[in-house]
Design a protein around this motif. Structure first.
Motif, PDB file in Angstrom:
ATOM      1  N   ASN A   3      53.698  46.924  56.409  1.00 36.01           N
ATOM      2  CA  ASN A   3      52.658  46.709  55.408  1.00 36.01           C
ATOM      3  C   ASN A   3      53.224  46.692  54.003  1.00 36.01           C
ATOM      4  OD1 ASN A   3      50.762  46.550  57.318  1.00 36.01           O
ATOM      5  ND2 ASN A   3      49.915  48.588  57.010  1.00 36.01           N
ATOM      6  N   ILE A   7      52.686  43.825  51.288  1.00 35.62           N
ATOM      7  CA  ILE A   7      52.103  44.054  49.961  1.00 35.62           C
ATOM      8  C   ILE A   7      53.024  43.470  48.889  1.00 35.62           C
ATOM      9  CG2 ILE A   7      51.433  45.805  48.296  1.00 35.62           C
ATOM     10  CD1 ILE A   7      50.710  47.565  50.711  1.00 35.62           C
ATOM     11  N   CYS A  10      52.479  39.856  48.663  1.00 34.83           N
ATOM     12  CA  CYS A  10      51.283  39.532  47.867  1.00 34.83           C
ATOM     13  C   CYS A  10      51.579  39.650  46.376  1.00 34.83           C
ATOM     14  CB  CYS A  10      50.141  40.468  48.202  1.00 34.83           C
ATOM     15  SG  CYS A  10      49.417  40.190  49.782  1.00 34.83           S
ATOM     16  N   LEU A  11      52.333  40.689  46.009  1.00 37.33           N
ATOM     17  CA  LEU A  11      52.663  40.878  44.587  1.00 37.33           C
ATOM     18  C   LEU A  11      53.487  39.712  44.068  1.00 37.33           C
ATOM     19  CD1 LEU A  11      53.501  44.638  44.169  1.00 37.33           C
ATOM     20  CD2 LEU A  11      51.570  43.379  43.294  1.00 37.33           C
ATOM     21  N   LEU A  14      51.277  36.960  43.161  1.00 35.68           N
ATOM     22  CA  LEU A  14      50.629  37.156  41.862  1.00 35.68           C
ATOM     23  C   LEU A  14      51.589  36.799  40.729  1.00 35.68           C
ATOM     24  CD1 LEU A  14      48.597  40.440  42.172  1.00 35.68           C
ATOM     25  CD2 LEU A  14      47.757  38.152  41.854  1.00 35.68           C
ATOM     26  N   LEU A  96      43.435  33.661  36.952  1.00 36.87           N
ATOM     27  CA  LEU A  96      42.085  34.102  37.322  1.00 36.87           C
ATOM     28  C   LEU A  96      41.668  33.495  38.655  1.00 36.87           C
ATOM     29  CD1 LEU A  96      40.329  35.933  35.595  1.00 36.87           C
ATOM     30  CD2 LEU A  96      39.076  33.940  34.857  1.00 36.87           C
ATOM     31  N   VAL A  99      43.546  35.076  41.529  1.00 29.54           N
ATOM     32  CA  VAL A  99      43.053  36.411  41.877  1.00 29.54           C
ATOM     33  C   VAL A  99      41.752  36.316  42.654  1.00 29.54           C
ATOM     34  CG1 VAL A  99      42.177  38.560  40.930  1.00 29.54           C
ATOM     35  CG2 VAL A  99      44.196  37.543  39.967  1.00 29.54           C
ATOM     36  N   MET A 102      42.362  35.154  46.087  1.00 30.43           N
ATOM     37  CA  MET A 102      42.952  36.191  46.922  1.00 30.43           C
ATOM     38  C   MET A 102      41.898  37.180  47.390  1.00 30.43           C
ATOM     39  SD  MET A 102      46.661  37.076  45.508  1.00 30.43           S
ATOM     40  CE  MET A 102      47.492  38.206  46.559  1.00 30.43           C
ATOM     41  N   VAL A 103      41.008  37.550  46.477  1.00 32.89           N
ATOM     42  CA  VAL A 103      39.923  38.459  46.864  1.00 32.89           C
ATOM     43  C   VAL A 103      39.101  37.831  47.985  1.00 32.89           C
ATOM     44  CG1 VAL A 103      37.790  39.534  46.078  1.00 32.89           C
ATOM     45  CG2 VAL A 103      39.798  39.595  44.638  1.00 32.89           C
ATOM     46  N   PHE A 106      40.991  37.847  51.255  1.00 31.97           N
ATOM     47  CA  PHE A 106      41.063  39.173  51.868  1.00 31.97           C
ATOM     48  C   PHE A 106      39.737  39.544  52.531  1.00 31.97           C
ATOM     49  CE2 PHE A 106      45.129  39.731  50.091  1.00 31.97           C
ATOM     50  CZ  PHE A 106      45.679  40.860  50.644  1.00 31.97           C
ATOM     51  N   VAL A 107      38.634  39.285  51.817  1.00 38.26           N
ATOM     52  CA  VAL A 107      37.325  39.626  52.400  1.00 38.26           C
ATOM     53  C   VAL A 107      37.088  38.806  53.660  1.00 38.26           C
ATOM     54  CG1 VAL A 107      34.854  39.565  51.986  1.00 38.26           C
ATOM     55  CG2 VAL A 107      36.391  40.305  50.190  1.00 38.26           C
ATOM     56  N   ASN A 110      39.186  39.986  56.473  1.00 41.23           N
ATOM     57  CA  ASN A 110      38.671  41.244  56.994  1.00 41.23           C
ATOM     58  C   ASN A 110      37.555  40.998  57.983  1.00 41.23           C
ATOM     59  OD1 ASN A 110      38.434  44.072  57.103  1.00 41.23           O
ATOM     60  ND2 ASN A 110      36.608  43.923  55.852  1.00 41.23           N
ATOM     61  N   PRO A 120      45.789  42.593  60.321  1.00 41.02           N
ATOM     62  CA  PRO A 120      45.012  42.062  59.201  1.00 41.02           C
ATOM     63  C   PRO A 120      45.809  41.833  57.922  1.00 41.02           C
ATOM     64  CG  PRO A 120      44.400  44.329  59.644  1.00 41.02           C
ATOM     65  CD  PRO A 120      45.331  43.919  60.732  1.00 41.02           C
ATOM     66  N   ILE A 121      46.696  42.767  57.574  1.00 40.77           N
ATOM     67  CA  ILE A 121      47.371  42.629  56.276  1.00 40.77           C
ATOM     68  C   ILE A 121      48.334  41.434  56.242  1.00 40.77           C
ATOM     69  CG2 ILE A 121      48.913  43.746  54.634  1.00 40.77           C
ATOM     70  CD1 ILE A 121      47.546  46.324  55.193  1.00 40.77           C
ATOM     71  N   SER A 124      46.181  38.267  55.982  1.00 40.11           N
ATOM     72  CA  SER A 124      45.627  37.956  54.663  1.00 40.11           C
ATOM     73  C   SER A 124      46.727  37.533  53.701  1.00 40.11           C
ATOM     74  CB  SER A 124      44.902  39.153  54.073  1.00 40.11           C
ATOM     75  OG  SER A 124      44.449  40.008  55.055  1.00 40.11           O
TER      76      SER A 124
ATOM     77  N   SER B 170      53.847  53.533  53.358  1.00 36.65           N
ATOM     78  CA  SER B 170      53.009  52.477  52.788  1.00 36.65           C
ATOM     79  C   SER B 170      52.129  53.065  51.698  1.00 36.65           C
ATOM     80  CB  SER B 170      52.163  51.820  53.864  1.00 36.65           C
ATOM     81  OG  SER B 170      51.288  52.724  54.435  1.00 36.65           O
ATOM     82  N   LEU B 288      45.649  40.803  32.760  1.00 34.56           N
ATOM     83  CA  LEU B 288      44.964  40.404  33.994  1.00 34.56           C
ATOM     84  C   LEU B 288      45.881  40.605  35.190  1.00 34.56           C
ATOM     85  CD1 LEU B 288      42.482  39.163  35.277  1.00 34.56           C
ATOM     86  CD2 LEU B 288      43.525  36.954  35.015  1.00 34.56           C
ATOM     87  N   PHE B 289      47.180  40.379  34.956  1.00 35.23           N
ATOM     88  CA  PHE B 289      48.145  40.594  36.043  1.00 35.23           C
ATOM     89  C   PHE B 289      48.117  42.056  36.487  1.00 35.23           C
ATOM     90  CE2 PHE B 289      52.625  41.518  37.248  1.00 35.23           C
ATOM     91  CZ  PHE B 289      52.630  40.781  38.417  1.00 35.23           C
ATOM     92  N   SER B 292      45.025  42.727  38.345  1.00 33.18           N
ATOM     93  CA  SER B 292      44.980  42.143  39.683  1.00 33.18           C
ATOM     94  C   SER B 292      45.830  42.939  40.664  1.00 33.18           C
ATOM     95  CB  SER B 292      45.412  40.682  39.645  1.00 33.18           C
ATOM     96  OG  SER B 292      46.644  40.561  39.016  1.00 33.18           O
ATOM     97  N   LEU B 296      44.339  44.184  44.109  1.00 35.96           N
ATOM     98  CA  LEU B 296      45.058  44.002  45.374  1.00 35.96           C
ATOM     99  C   LEU B 296      45.141  45.323  46.136  1.00 35.96           C
ATOM    100  CD1 LEU B 296      46.694  41.826  46.879  1.00 35.96           C
ATOM    101  CD2 LEU B 296      48.699  42.789  45.849  1.00 35.96           C
ATOM    102  N   LEU B 299      41.781  46.193  47.528  1.00 35.57           N
ATOM    103  CA  LEU B 299      41.471  45.374  48.690  1.00 35.57           C
ATOM    104  C   LEU B 299      42.182  45.895  49.922  1.00 35.57           C
ATOM    105  CD1 LEU B 299      41.740  41.781  47.312  1.00 35.57           C
ATOM    106  CD2 LEU B 299      39.737  42.874  48.216  1.00 35.57           C
ATOM    107  N   ILE B 300      43.494  46.092  49.760  1.00 35.60           N
ATOM    108  CA  ILE B 300      44.283  46.460  50.925  1.00 35.60           C
ATOM    109  C   ILE B 300      43.824  47.795  51.492  1.00 35.60           C
ATOM    110  CG2 ILE B 300      46.584  47.167  51.638  1.00 35.60           C
ATOM    111  CD1 ILE B 300      47.642  44.979  49.821  1.00 35.60           C
ATOM    112  N   PHE B 303      39.737  47.686  52.729  1.00 42.14           N
ATOM    113  CA  PHE B 303      39.372  46.898  53.904  1.00 42.14           C
ATOM    114  C   PHE B 303      40.198  47.262  55.131  1.00 42.14           C
ATOM    115  CE2 PHE B 303      37.938  43.755  50.660  1.00 42.14           C
ATOM    116  CZ  PHE B 303      36.611  43.988  50.902  1.00 42.14           C
ATOM    117  N   PHE B 304      41.424  47.709  54.890  1.00 44.77           N
ATOM    118  CA  PHE B 304      42.292  47.896  56.045  1.00 44.77           C
ATOM    119  C   PHE B 304      42.692  49.342  56.212  1.00 44.77           C
ATOM    120  CE2 PHE B 304      43.250  43.634  54.330  1.00 44.77           C
ATOM    121  CZ  PHE B 304      42.493  42.967  55.262  1.00 44.77           C
TER     122      PHE B 304
END
Lengths: 211, 306
Positions: A3, A7, A10-11, A14, A96, A99, A102-103, A106-107, A110, A120-121, A124, B170, B288-289, B292, B296, B299-300, B303-304
């Motif tokens: 995980n 992550i 994902c970063l 971004l 924007l 982001v 991505m939201v 993820f939803v 899920n 899941p991770i 997504s 994690s 904003l970065f 975000s 993130l 979210l992670i 949800f998980f």
């Protein structure tokens, strides 16, 4: 631990949405490829053999060394491409949009992975990688950035394969890797040819090309 | 007895605030090959300001007289809510993380109001900038701390920071990422290097400094001191993420706190030396970065949750 790598993946996406330098894009792609290598290696650690090592090592060699080397050396330096990326939309809006997508991803993931036997991770992360790769192709103007966007998308598809199937059909993956390499190669030649007769490296200039 | 020790720690905290910035400035100077001012320079500055006469503009109303005091007082109160190292803070109740954010917001609000009150167009410009960047900085705090609160099911800062354990890898990454996000917040809120340069007095690029340009004497003293306190508060806030021992032993807790603070100072100095300041228009994007990253994380882990 897996995980964690996801992550980080994902970063890096971004960061891709924040920066405006071609070299930074390339660095993110290398980072992602190395992360992919570790993601693939991690479940294999207990039973290492030549056969299982084939795919991760190919990923490492092709994606983290060969393709970046080719793009850096043959395209960016030899053609002296301006390293600032032009965008069709404002940079802030691009971030924007990324982001929010991505939201949404993820939803959505899920919801759909609730009953399925899918991690899941990674799922997504892979999905958002595909989406952001697409955005890069849509909203950026430079040809070479399109290639990198395509590569990021491909990384996402690869991760999707890992998330969905625990046992990878990896002849398919190997074939895909070869494809990618050939595509990048051809693209490089094409850009080379175009620039030798026509000084432009942006998509918007391509519609002026005539016989 | 316990309340006395809390008050003592808090007083030391307040008194040490200028020292923090002194160390940062000294190290920054050393890293760029200069000798730099003494680490006690900020104390000397404060003493000098304390002795000077306060002068008000003729166009200034009572707002200008009130706002330095209110700004300083709200920062002091915010410091009381913050857990320093491992100790229980002076004020702690459920939901105090929101009070913390809004006390800092109140301080900024009165600074902006004070800057606008004088009527100089120049200060109005600085106030506008500060307000704009504050809008983007607020989500960083709420997403980061909100996600932590959500995970631990606690809404008090003390409880949140004491639920952190660094066993699960994690989870460790989650904490590290959250602390990066808060580090960004710290740089923005205290107007440090990539966002705002505290040393330049170039009219077009100032954000925070331009707002206190017309203040003098004790008003300026209060503003300066609240700026010093603010940076120490945010630094403690960031370092609280790495308070691994949950120590009940005062001496051990103190040394862990000091060590983490030193690491943080090193990070801050490194960032300030290596980065140039950003263009004004790319600051919202930078913020904003950071936000975000918080999104993130949220979210992670929402949800998980395993």
């Amino acid at each position: 631990m897996g995980n964690v790598l996801n992550i980080l993946f994902c970063l890096s996406l971004l960061y891709l949405a924040t920066t405006t330098r071609v070299t930074a894009y390339l660095k993110v792609f290398v980072l992602q490829s190395i992360l992919l290598f570790f993601i693939v290696m991690l479940p294999l650690l207990n039973h290492i053999s030549v056969f299982t090592l084939l795919l991760p090592l190919t990923i490492l060699v092709v994606k983290a060394i060969l393709i970046p080397w080719y793009i850096r050396k043959k395209i960016i330096y030899e053609l002296e491409i301006n390293t600032t990326i032009e965008s069709n939309i404002q940079q802030f809006n691009f971030l924007l949009l990324s982001v929010f997508s991505m939201v949404a991803v993820f939803v959505f993931c899920n919801i759909i992975t609730k009953d399925a036997a899918v991690a899941p991770i990674p799922f997504s992360a892979a999905f958002s990688s595909v989406v952001i790769g697409l955005y890069v192709i849509i909203f950026r103007k430079k040809l070479i950035v399109h290639v990198i966007g395509f590569l990021v998308m491909e990384n996402g598809i690869f991760l999707l394969g890992i998330a969905v199937a625990s046992e990878m059909p990896f002849l398919i993956e190997l074939g895909m890797l070869l494809d990618i390499f050939v595509v990048v190669f051809l693209m490089g030649i094409a850009i080379n040819r175009i620039s030798s007769t026509f000084a432009a490296d942006e998509v918007s200039a391509l519609d002026k090309l005539k016989n | 007895m316990e309340i006395l020790s809390k008050i003592l720690i808090y007083l030391i905290f307040i008194f040490a605030a200028p020292l923090f910035i002194g160390i940062v400035n000294k190290l920054k100077a050393r890293l760029t090959g200069r000798i730099g001012p003494s680490i006690f320079q900020s104390y000397y500055d404060l003493r000098r300001l304390m002795r000077k006469e306060t002068i008000y503009a003729t166009s200034a109303s009572f707002i200008s007289r009130v706002s330095p005091v209110v700004s300083f007082a709200s920062i002091l109160f915010a410091g009381m809510i913050l857990p320093i190292g491992f100790t229980r803070p002076l004020i702690s109740f459920n939901g105090d993380l929101i009070l913390f954010a809004y006390l800092l917001g109140l301080s900024r609000f009165f600074q902006i109001l004070g800057a606008m009150d004088i009527g100089s167009s120049f200060e109005g410009m600085g106030a506008a900038r500060e307000a704009t960047f504050a809008v983007f900085a607020e989500p960083i705090y709420f997403f980061t701390l909100g996600s932590l609160a959500f995970i631990f099911g606690q809404t008090s800062m003390y409880e949140i920071f004491h639920s952190i354990t660094l066993n699960d890898p994690s989870f460790l990454v989650f904490i590290a990422v959250a602390s990066i996000s808060v580090f960004f917040l710290m740089i923005t809120e205290t107007s440090r290097m990539p966002v705002d340069d505290p040393n330049t007095h170039l009219e077009l690029t100032m954000i925070h400094e331009v707002m206190i340009l017309d203040n003098s004497g004790q008003d300026l003293f209060l503003y300066q001191y609240s700026a010093y306190l603010k940076i120490l508060i945010y630094a403690t806030f960031t370092s609280n993420f790495f308070n691994p021992f949950n120590a009940q032993n005062y001496a051990l807790g103190f040394f862990v706190y000091l060590a983490v603070m030193m690491a943080l100072i090193a990070c801050l100095v490194w960032v300030e030396t290596m980065l140039g300041r950003f263009k004004m228009k790319s600051i919202p994007q930078y913020l904003l970065f950071a936000a975000s990253i918080g999104i993130l994380n949220l979210l992670i882990y929402s949800f998980f949750k395993r």
